[in-house]
Design a protein around this motif. Structure first.
Motif, mmCIF file in Angstrom:
data_model
loop_
_atom_site.group_PDB
_atom_site.id
_atom_site.type_symbol
_atom_site.label_atom_id
_atom_site.label_comp_id
_atom_site.label_asym_id
_atom_site.label_seq_id
_atom_site.Cartn_x
_atom_site.Cartn_y
_atom_site.Cartn_z
ATOM 1 N N VAL A 1 -2.031 1.427 4.224
ATOM 2 C CA VAL A 1 -3.291 2.147 4.416
ATOM 3 C C VAL A 1 -3.351 2.598 5.869
ATOM 4 O O VAL A 1 -2.607 2.105 6.723
ATOM 5 C CB VAL A 1 -4.527 1.274 4.078
ATOM 6 N N LEU A 2 -4.244 3.545 6.145
ATOM 7 C CA LEU A 2 -4.446 4.017 7.513
ATOM 8 C C LEU A 2 -5.615 3.256 8.130
ATOM 9 O O LEU A 2 -6.766 3.436 7.733
ATOM 10 C CB LEU A 2 -4.734 5.522 7.540
ATOM 11 N N GLY A 3 -5.312 2.393 9.096
ATOM 12 C CA GLY A 3 -6.368 1.687 9.808
ATOM 13 C C GLY A 3 -7.093 2.629 10.763
ATOM 14 O O GLY A 3 -6.486 3.535 11.347
ATOM 15 N N GLU B 1 1.711 8.659 0.546
ATOM 16 C CA GLU B 1 1.273 10.052 0.599
ATOM 17 C C GLU B 1 -0.193 10.138 1.031
ATOM 18 O O GLU B 1 -0.569 11.005 1.834
ATOM 19 C CB GLU B 1 1.475 10.703 -0.771
ATOM 20 N N ALA B 2 -1.028 9.240 0.507
ATOM 21 C CA ALA B 2 -2.435 9.197 0.923
ATOM 22 C C ALA B 2 -2.552 8.885 2.408
ATOM 23 O O ALA B 2 -3.404 9.439 3.111
ATOM 24 C CB ALA B 2 -3.196 8.152 0.101
ATOM 25 N N PHE B 3 -1.697 7.999 2.906
ATOM 26 C CA PHE B 3 -1.677 7.652 4.322
ATOM 27 C C PHE B 3 -1.420 8.894 5.177
ATOM 28 O O PHE B 3 -2.135 9.157 6.158
ATOM 29 C CB PHE B 3 -0.593 6.600 4.565
ATOM 30 N N ASP C 1 3.912 18.301 8.148
ATOM 31 C CA ASP C 1 4.318 19.395 7.256
ATOM 32 C C ASP C 1 4.331 18.908 5.808
ATOM 33 O O ASP C 1 3.898 19.621 4.897
ATOM 34 C CB ASP C 1 5.710 19.902 7.641
ATOM 35 N N ALA C 2 4.832 17.688 5.614
ATOM 36 C CA ALA C 2 4.843 17.109 4.272
ATOM 37 C C ALA C 2 3.421 16.904 3.757
ATOM 38 O O ALA C 2 3.132 17.141 2.575
ATOM 39 C CB ALA C 2 5.602 15.783 4.282
ATOM 40 N N ALA C 3 2.511 16.478 4.639
ATOM 41 C CA ALA C 3 1.112 16.272 4.233
ATOM 42 C C ALA C 3 0.476 17.592 3.804
ATOM 43 O O ALA C 3 -0.271 17.635 2.814
ATOM 44 C CB ALA C 3 0.329 15.649 5.388
ATOM 45 N N ARG C 4 0.759 18.670 4.540
ATOM 46 C CA ARG C 4 0.235 19.980 4.143
ATOM 47 C C ARG C 4 0.751 20.396 2.773
ATOM 48 O O ARG C 4 0.011 20.962 1.955
ATOM 49 C CB ARG C 4 0.613 21.034 5.192
ATOM 50 N N HIS C 5 2.034 20.102 2.534
ATOM 51 C CA HIS C 5 2.617 20.424 1.230
ATOM 52 C C HIS C 5 1.914 19.668 0.113
ATOM 53 O O HIS C 5 1.612 20.221 -0.954
ATOM 54 C CB HIS C 5 4.110 20.077 1.260
ATOM 55 N N MET C 6 1.631 18.397 0.346
ATOM 56 C CA MET C 6 0.939 17.595 -0.654
ATOM 57 C C MET C 6 -0.444 18.166 -0.962
ATOM 58 O O MET C 6 -0.864 18.239 -2.123
ATOM 59 C CB MET C 6 0.789 16.154 -0.167
ATOM 60 N N MET C 7 -1.164 18.566 0.070
ATOM 61 C CA MET C 7 -2.508 19.088 -0.139
ATOM 62 C C MET C 7 -2.468 20.445 -0.832
ATOM 63 O O MET C 7 -3.364 20.782 -1.611
ATOM 64 C CB MET C 7 -3.250 19.168 1.193
ATOM 65 N N THR C 8 -1.429 21.232 -0.575
ATOM 66 C CA THR C 8 -1.282 22.524 -1.242
ATOM 67 C C THR C 8 -1.012 22.340 -2.728
ATOM 68 O O THR C 8 -1.595 23.031 -3.572
ATOM 69 C CB THR C 8 -0.135 23.327 -0.604
ATOM 70 N N GLY D 1 -7.254 5.076 2.378
ATOM 71 C CA GLY D 1 -6.050 4.892 1.589
ATOM 72 C C GLY D 1 -6.304 5.028 0.103
ATOM 73 O O GLY D 1 -7.398 5.400 -0.331
ATOM 74 N N LEU D 2 -5.261 4.732 -0.665
ATOM 75 C CA LEU D 2 -5.336 4.854 -2.116
ATOM 76 C C LEU D 2 -4.518 3.733 -2.746
ATOM 77 O O LEU D 2 -3.426 3.403 -2.269
ATOM 78 C CB LEU D 2 -4.787 6.213 -2.560
ATOM 79 N N SER D 3 -5.056 3.156 -3.807
ATOM 80 C CA SER D 3 -4.381 2.071 -4.512
ATOM 81 C C SER D 3 -4.870 2.049 -5.950
ATOM 82 O O SER D 3 -5.874 2.681 -6.295
ATOM 83 C CB SER D 3 -4.671 0.726 -3.832
ATOM 84 N N ARG D 4 -4.150 1.316 -6.777
ATOM 85 C CA ARG D 4 -4.633 1.074 -8.132
ATOM 86 C C ARG D 4 -5.924 0.274 -8.121
ATOM 87 O O ARG D 4 -6.717 0.352 -9.057
ATOM 88 C CB ARG D 4 -3.574 0.307 -8.941
ATOM 89 N N ARG D 5 -6.128 -0.509 -7.076
ATOM 90 C CA ARG D 5 -7.326 -1.341 -6.934
ATOM 91 C C ARG D 5 -8.145 -0.841 -5.757
ATOM 92 O O ARG D 5 -7.636 -0.698 -4.639
ATOM 93 C CB ARG D 5 -6.931 -2.801 -6.700
ATOM 94 N N SER D 6 -9.418 -0.585 -5.969
ATOM 95 C CA SER D 6 -10.261 0.012 -4.935
ATOM 96 C C SER D 6 -10.385 -0.874 -3.698
ATOM 97 O O SER D 6 -10.477 -0.370 -2.569
ATOM 98 C CB SER D 6 -11.653 0.320 -5.497
ATOM 99 N N ASP D 7 -10.371 -2.193 -3.877
ATOM 100 C CA ASP D 7 -10.551 -3.074 -2.723
ATOM 101 C C ASP D 7 -9.251 -3.308 -1.956
ATOM 102 O O ASP D 7 -9.219 -4.098 -1.015
ATOM 103 C CB ASP D 7 -11.170 -4.410 -3.133
ATOM 104 N N LEU D 8 -8.182 -2.606 -2.328
ATOM 105 C CA LEU D 8 -6.952 -2.635 -1.549
ATOM 106 C C LEU D 8 -6.722 -1.304 -0.841
ATOM 107 O O LEU D 8 -5.612 -1.018 -0.383
ATOM 108 C CB LEU D 8 -5.751 -2.946 -2.457
#
Length: 335
Positions: A168-170, A133-135, A117-124, A181-188
């Motif tokens: 991150v989501l494996g 949140e990205a996870f 439900d929280a994920a849907r809220h974020m996408m809305t 996933g999402l990070s300040r650094r793309s390789d993380l």
């Protein structure tokens, strides 16, 4: 319970990392003012630009709403690798939240249904997000991809005496691994699903090396159990099926333990239809595993003195579906 200030400070020791909005959306005046002030404190060389943005009343740039790929998981015309790539593209288009104010309050001990439900809220709302949140968004959008196992990979690192957390989501599909996933650094963050990661340990080692490149010391890595493909499940996410302490563990030892955990996953039923009461026998959970240097099979294993420094450090105990694993409520990374 919401903070009386409308926001809560998240710290590493005495160091303030960021704030969490407790007042909901739209942002209250007190949260908004705290966000702008803290943003200027974070980026003192850009104070004038930040003030100009805050005080701008007209001529705001046009904001394009990003349409979530809700039905991507069931699209049979795309390969799994392409679906994951498109989900990652969507997450990146939401952009990383640099403001210092986390817009969404997340309790990781909530059942999967509440987190979704929280994920849907974020996408809305389509606001900038952080790694946790990205996870959750990645979990939502990958639900229903047959043959795809999803699990958290949570990192605890240290840089300049400050502790940071990241998640991150494996992903596992046909014995090949990747991550969203999402990070300040793309390789993380993102790891494409390809033959480079044919073992879970290979994926984990790639992240460890990336952290080393930024001067971070990896203190602990938590690997969770695969997450059910059920948006309405009342079960909670098992955030800690295996715990790795890279600084205290020989590489071969934790690689061997990770291979054992991934073999257990093959017996899990992750595509249960939603039911109000789920029998314990219908969900197989892998054992909890703590991997340290004391986990060498040839070492003595004392049975009486638990405080002994040579105590066995690979602990395996069965886990019920009602286990409420404690996970960090918020994750942050600054590298």
């Amino acid at each position: 319970m919401a903070s009386t200030a409308g926001y809560e400070a998240m710290r590493s020791g005495k160091v303030l990392l960021f704030y969490v909005n407790r007042d909901g959306l739209p942002l209250s005046d007190r949260c908004s003012e705290r966000m702008w002030t803290f943003c200027m404190e974070q980026y003192p060389t850009h104070t004038n630009e930040i003030k100009a943005l805050r005080d701008q009343k007209v001529n705001y740039p046009k904001v394009t709403y990003i349409e979530p790929p809700y039905h991507l998981a069931t699209n049979n015309r795309l390969s799994v690798a392409e679906k994951l790539r498109q989900i990652q593209t969507y997450i990146q288009r939401l952009e990383y939240n640099y403001t210092g104010m986390q817009f969404f309050e997340i309790n990781t001990n909530r059942p999967i249904s509440g987190l979704m439900d929280a994920a849907r809220h974020m996408m809305t709302e389509a606001l900038p997000i952080k790694c946790l949140e990205a996870f959750l968004i990645a979990v939502y959008l990958t639900t229903g991809m047959i043959g795809v196992d999803r699990f958290n990979i949570s990192f605890k690192t240290r840089f300049n005496s400050i502790t940071y957390r990241h998640v991150v989501l494996g992903i596992r599909y046909n014995q090949i691994y990747g991550a969203l996933g999402l990070s300040r650094r793309s390789d993380l963050a993102y790891r494409p699903l390809n033959s480079k990661y044919d073992r879970l340990s290979t994926l984990i080692n790639d992240y460890i090396q990336a952290y080393k490149n930024y001067g971070h010391t990896v203190l602990r890595i938590k690997i969770g159990s695969p997450i059910l493909h059920d948006l309405k499940s009342f079960l909670t996410i098992d955030w800690k099926a295996a715990v790795i302490l890279p600084n205290k563990t020989d590489k071969e030892d934790y690689e061997r333990e990770l291979d054992k955990v991934s073999r257990v996953w093959r017996h899990m039923n992750l595509y249960m239809a939603y039911r109000g009461n789920v029998p314990h026998t219908s969900v197989m959970q892998p054992p909890r595993t703590l991997v340290t240097t004391a986990s060498l099979p040839s070492r003595p294993q004392p049975t009486s003195n638990r405080s002994n420094c040579h105590q066995l450090s690979v602990t395996k105990t069965p886990m019920s579906v009602n286990d409420t694993s404690t996970a960090a409520q918020n994750y942050a990374i600054r590298v």
